[in-house]
Design a protein around this motif. Structure first.
Motif, PDB file in Angstrom:
ATOM      1  N   SER A  82      -6.550  -8.215   9.832  1.00  0.00           N
ATOM      2  CA  SER A  82      -6.486  -7.163   9.834  1.00  0.00           C
ATOM      3  C   SER A  82      -5.679  -5.926   9.272  1.00  0.00           C
ATOM      4  CB  SER A  82      -5.345  -6.796  11.563  1.00  0.00           C
ATOM      5  OG  SER A  82      -4.345  -7.472  11.057  1.00  0.00           O
ATOM      6  N   SER A  88      -7.531   1.649  12.295  1.00  0.00           N
ATOM      7  CA  SER A  88      -7.068   1.586  13.899  1.00  0.00           C
ATOM      8  C   SER A  88      -5.679   1.806  13.476  1.00  0.00           C
ATOM      9  CB  SER A  88      -7.756   0.398  14.059  1.00  0.00           C
ATOM     10  OG  SER A  88      -6.726   0.687  15.389  1.00  0.00           O
ATOM     11  N   ARG A  94      -7.002  -3.911  16.851  1.00  0.00           N
ATOM     12  CA  ARG A  94      -7.191  -3.467  14.877  1.00  0.00           C
ATOM     13  C   ARG A  94      -7.057  -5.567  15.152  1.00  0.00           C
ATOM     14  NH1 ARG A  94      -3.277  -0.419  11.108  1.00  0.00           N
ATOM     15  NH2 ARG A  94      -4.706  -1.706   9.567  1.00  0.00           N
TER      16      ARG A  94
END
Length: 126
Positions: A82, A88, A94
């Motif tokens: 992530s 994002s 995410r």
């Protein structure tokens, strides 16, 4: 698991929403992968009044439903993936995208940001 559902699809499928008819190909991916991250997102949406679901009953129903395969990814792997997804700002999107990457499984999402940026989507969404 042949695809990972985002939270929208999970809610639509379990609620038998009419909008799921727009995706007739979805049944080809059953059993659908589900990230445990979606359960937390659903809880927060419920607590904020944006969603009306009963939890933990919803989570328990999904866990016992053979149409779904709830997949667990080690937290460190999820966070590491992530960290690379700077496109994002939504923490749940995410983490769910990171889950897809960590498992190398296409994601099924209708989120426009996800569709535009996530490289691993089910082909029907491209």
């Amino acid at each position: 698991m042949t695809c990972l559902l985002d939270t929208h699809f999970l809610i639509w499928i379990t609620g038998n929403a009419k909008r799921i008819r727009r995706y007739p190909w979805l049944s080809h991916y059953e059993p659908w992968g589900v990230s445990a991250i979606s359960f937390l997102e659903i809880q927060l949406l419920t607590e904020s009044g944006r969603l009306n679901l009963r939890n933990p009953q919803f989570t328990e129903a999904v866990l016992s439903d053979a149409r779904f395969a709830v997949d667990e990814v080690p937290l460190v792997a999820l966070i590491q993936k992530s960290l690379q997804l700077s496109w994002s700002r939504d923490p749940f999107d995410r983490l769910i995208a990171a889950h897809s990457i960590a498992r190398r499984v296409p994601l099924c999402s209708v989120d426009s940001v996800m569709i535009e940026n996530h490289k691993l989507l089910v082909p029907e969404l491209r």
